[in-house]
Design a protein around this motif. Structure first.
Motif, PDB file in Angstrom:
ATOM      1  N   CYS A   1       3.768 -10.644  12.091  1.00 28.92           N
ATOM      2  CA  CYS A   1       3.243  -9.970  10.744  1.00 28.92           C
ATOM      3  C   CYS A   1       2.494 -10.793   9.782  1.00 28.92           C
ATOM      4  O   CYS A   1       2.383 -10.501   8.482  1.00 28.92           O
ATOM      5  CB  CYS A   1       4.389  -9.362  10.145  1.00 28.92           C
TER       6      CYS A   1
ATOM      7  N   VAL B   1      -0.270  -8.853   7.971  1.00 25.10           N
ATOM      8  CA  VAL B   1       0.251  -7.947   6.942  1.00 25.10           C
ATOM      9  C   VAL B   1       0.831  -8.782   5.714  1.00 25.10           C
ATOM     10  O   VAL B   1       0.018  -8.605   4.623  1.00 25.10           O
ATOM     11  CB  VAL B   1       1.184  -7.150   7.566  1.00 25.10           C
TER      12      VAL B   1
ATOM     13  N   ARG C   1       6.510  -1.664  11.766  1.00 25.10           N
ATOM     14  CA  ARG C   1       6.224  -0.398  10.886  1.00 25.10           C
ATOM     15  C   ARG C   1       6.534  -0.408   9.428  1.00 25.10           C
ATOM     16  O   ARG C   1       5.966  -0.253   8.569  1.00 25.10           O
ATOM     17  CB  ARG C   1       6.958   0.775  11.501  1.00 25.10           C
TER      18      ARG C   1
ATOM     19  N   CYS D   1       6.625  -3.450   7.772  1.00 28.52           N
ATOM     20  CA  CYS D   1       5.860  -4.378   7.007  1.00 28.52           C
ATOM     21  C   CYS D   1       4.617  -3.628   6.582  1.00 28.52           C
ATOM     22  O   CYS D   1       4.103  -4.023   5.516  1.00 28.52           O
ATOM     23  CB  CYS D   1       5.230  -5.540   8.041  1.00 28.52           C
ATOM     24  N   GLU D   2       4.069  -2.877   7.535  1.00 25.89           N
ATOM     25  CA  GLU D   2       2.673  -1.766   7.142  1.00 25.89           C
ATOM     26  C   GLU D   2       3.302  -1.062   5.991  1.00 25.89           C
ATOM     27  O   GLU D   2       2.362  -1.001   5.027  1.00 25.89           O
ATOM     28  CB  GLU D   2       2.504  -1.213   8.265  1.00 25.89           C
TER      29      GLU D   2
ATOM     30  N   LEU E   1       3.050  -3.103   2.741  1.00 29.32           N
ATOM     31  CA  LEU E   1       1.636  -3.146   2.472  1.00 29.32           C
ATOM     32  C   LEU E   1       1.075  -1.847   1.453  1.00 29.32           C
ATOM     33  O   LEU E   1       0.535  -2.133   0.478  1.00 29.32           O
ATOM     34  CB  LEU E   1       1.022  -3.546   3.406  1.00 29.32           C
ATOM     35  N   ARG E   2       1.417  -0.885   2.087  1.00 27.87           N
ATOM     36  CA  ARG E   2       0.896   0.262   1.559  1.00 27.87           C
ATOM     37  C   ARG E   2       1.660   0.641   0.177  1.00 27.87           C
ATOM     38  O   ARG E   2       0.983   1.147  -0.818  1.00 27.87           O
ATOM     39  CB  ARG E   2       1.087   1.676   2.636  1.00 27.87           C
TER      40      ARG E   2
ATOM     41  N   VAL F   1      -4.663   1.193   6.059  1.00 28.59           N
ATOM     42  CA  VAL F   1      -4.037   0.622   7.055  1.00 28.59           C
ATOM     43  C   VAL F   1      -4.729   0.113   8.348  1.00 28.59           C
ATOM     44  O   VAL F   1      -5.119   1.076   8.811  1.00 28.59           O
ATOM     45  CB  VAL F   1      -2.483   1.183   7.319  1.00 28.59           C
TER      46      VAL F   1
ATOM     47  N   SER G   1      -3.518  -0.707  11.224  1.00 24.46           N
ATOM     48  CA  SER G   1      -2.586  -0.402  12.435  1.00 24.46           C
ATOM     49  C   SER G   1      -1.405  -0.016  11.894  1.00 24.46           C
ATOM     50  O   SER G   1      -1.019  -0.358  10.961  1.00 24.46           O
ATOM     51  CB  SER G   1      -2.806  -1.535  13.612  1.00 24.46           C
ATOM     52  N   THR G   2      -0.672   0.849  12.837  1.00 23.66           N
ATOM     53  CA  THR G   2       0.698   1.040  12.447  1.00 23.66           C
ATOM     54  C   THR G   2       1.460   1.068  13.590  1.00 23.66           C
ATOM     55  O   THR G   2       1.080   1.125  14.806  1.00 23.66           O
ATOM     56  CB  THR G   2       0.722   2.575  12.130  1.00 23.66           C
ATOM     57  N   HIS G   3       2.946   0.825  13.513  1.00 26.55           N
ATOM     58  CA  HIS G   3       3.853   0.692  14.493  1.00 26.55           C
ATOM     59  C   HIS G   3       4.796   1.594  14.418  1.00 26.55           C
ATOM     60  O   HIS G   3       5.501   1.487  13.398  1.00 26.55           O
ATOM     61  CB  HIS G   3       4.240  -0.475  14.658  1.00 26.55           C
TER      62      HIS G   3
END
Length: 512
Positions: free
Chosen positions: A296, A299, A482, A484-485, A488-489, A505, A507-509
């Protein structure tokens, strides 16, 4: 003081200490520690202590003639390689042990000046303090905790590490013995230690490690001192190496203490944690969370570079933007508390269940309360798309997935916030002496309790991953990334909404 240079395969180590019927402290902890370090342990009982993980109930001191007889029985038959002295309790007992040490002159003597039990309760009578001081010149090493160090130095307990070191130097010079200054009682997320020698201003060696997130610390002082005595007796006169090795072992014992489930208070450490994994060298296996933290990194870097973070740090974030963020965070926390409660219900161990249940309650009573105060009541805006996406994800991860996956999903909210909180508060303090407009909010996420909780959440994820199949570990990673993303958002949205640069973003998981 004596020196010891022989290298022994199995050192013969005598513990002179009180009892603990729950097995976590006193001679029980000493014997376990000696065995764990490869020694042969023997014990002489100074007091029969009715204690458990919640406190000391009663102490019975046998006649001193019985103590002398025990000491004579051992030393007349066995060649001793080291002696660890723990709880003594009374003037008569201290004088008997002092006279015996003067006569026998063991090659290695470590004295742990036990005065108060970790779980609470006085273990040394007030009138025995002076007698104890007469015993300390016979020590090669003295291992007090900070309250005990203060008594030996004739001062108030140290509130700073510099003051603790000063007291340690005074004790080392006064009694002509090495002193291990232990920072376990210091506040904060780290536990410094230092080995001092008489006549030397600077420590021989210092340590500074993250605090292990556990309440199960019963018998740590007994265990560490016995381990050091055994290692010195086994390997020779290298005290810094012995302290380092004993500390490393004790940290493992603390990290695995929650596996034992002994008692309802401050439980014992896991003395034989290393024996649970004899077929795997734990040093050769990286923690799952170490891998996740590297994964991460992008991120985390993007979060650090957000306008919201920069403005929050220097105090220039517009109040209305911060209010909108708090409004969304308040709604997030309401769902987050439900997610933690779901993890508590699914937890495979009592310690994990208690941790997440406590976390769910803390979100409501501490974090949400601070938000409500700043917001002057309930949220004023509907949940944004980012807020809904994040909370829906958490409910799905903790309600429909396995416990391991759910724990990985909530870890960023502990770990990222703790790391970010420290960095933000440091930047805020550097911004100037004026009161920071968001200082109280930043301080919440930099509190020692929050850092301890973050480390505890990390350990729970590591433990869950250790017994999970590869597919579950992959889903744990997906859930962590996911989250962590989404963090961030969540951090980017307040400024984006206020008209700053567009946000996307990379990328996403997804879980599933």
């Amino acid at each position: 003081m004596t020196t010891h240079s022989a290298v022994l395969t199995v050192p013969r180590v005598l513990s002179i200490a009180g009892t603990d019927p729950t097995g976590g402290a006193g001679q029980a902890a000493d014997l376990k520690s000696i065995a764990a370090m490869g020694g042969y342990g023997m014990n002489v009982i100074t007091a029969v202590v009715a204690q458990n993980t919640t406190g000391v109930i009663e102490i019975h001191t046998p006649p001193v003639r019985v103590l002398r007889a025990q000491l004579e029985a051992v030393s007349s038959d066995v060649t001793l390689d080291a002696v660890k002295v723990g709880m003594l309790g009374s003037v008569e007992v201290i004088e008997a042990v002092r006279d015996w040490l003067a006569e026998v002159k063991p090659p290695v003597t470590v004295i742990d000046p036990v005065m108060v039990a970790t779980a609470g309760g006085r273990l040394l009578r007030a009138e025995a303090h002076t007698a104890l001081l007469s015993l300390l010149p016979f020590a090669d090493l003295i291992t007090p905790n900070l309250p005990e160090l203060a008594v030996l130095a004739g001062a108030d307990p140290a509130t700073t590490w510099a003051e603790a070191l000063r007291q340690g130097r005074e004790v080392a010079d006064r009694f002509g013995a090495r002193v291990l200054v232990k920072g376990g009682h210091m506040p904060g997320p780290r536990t410094p230690d230092a080995l001092l020698e008489p006549g030397r201003h600077e420590p021989v060696i210092t340590f500074d490690d993250p605090r292990v997130a556990t309440f199960n610390t019963h018998g740590t002082g007994c265990s560490l001192s016995s381990a050091i005595a055994t290692i010195v007796a086994r390997t020779g006169d290298d005290w810094p190496a012995a302290v380092s090795a004993a500390r490393s072992w004790l940290r493992g014992a603390l990290e695995h203490a929650d596996d034992l489930h002994v008692g309802h208070g401050n439980g014992p450490v896991h003395h034989f944690h290393h024996a649970q994994h004899v077929l795997a060298d734990s040093a050769s296996h990286e923690r799952v969370t170490d891998v996740l933290w590297r994964d991460c990194e992008r991120v985390r870097r993007e979060i650090d570079n957000l306008d919201f973070i920069a403005q929050l740090a220097d105090g220039t974030l517009p109040p209305e933007t911060f209010q909108w963020y708090l409004d969304q965070d308040m709604q997030y926390l309401t769902v987050y508390s439900r997610a933690l409660a779901a993890l508590a219900a699914a937890a495979p161990s009592e310690s994990a269940r208690e941790f997440f249940a406590h976390g769910a309650a803390e979100v409501v009573t501490v974090e949400s309360a601070l938000h409500r105060t700043r917001l002057n009541g309930a949220p004023q805006h509907p949940a944004s798309e980012v807020t809904r996406t994040y909370t829906d994800f958490l409910l799905a991860a903790t309600g429909s997935e396995t416990f391991a996956v759910g724990a990985a999903a909530v870890l960023p909210c502990y770990w990222l916030y703790a790391t970010l909180g420290s960095a933000l508060l440091e930047k805020a303090r550097a911004a100037g002496p004026e009161p920071h407009p968001y200082g109280d909010w930043l301080a919440t996420y930099n509190a020692p309790e929050f850092h301890l909780a973050a480390e505890r959440a990390r350990e729970i994820v590591d433990r869950a991953a250790a017994t999970a199949d590869p597919a579950t570990v992959r889903r744990m990673r997906d859930a962590f990334m996911r989250a962590c993303e989404l963090e961030l958002r969540f951090f980017a949205e307040p400024v984006r909404r206020a008209g700053a640069r567009p946000f996307a973003v990379a990328s996403t998981h997804r879980v599933g």
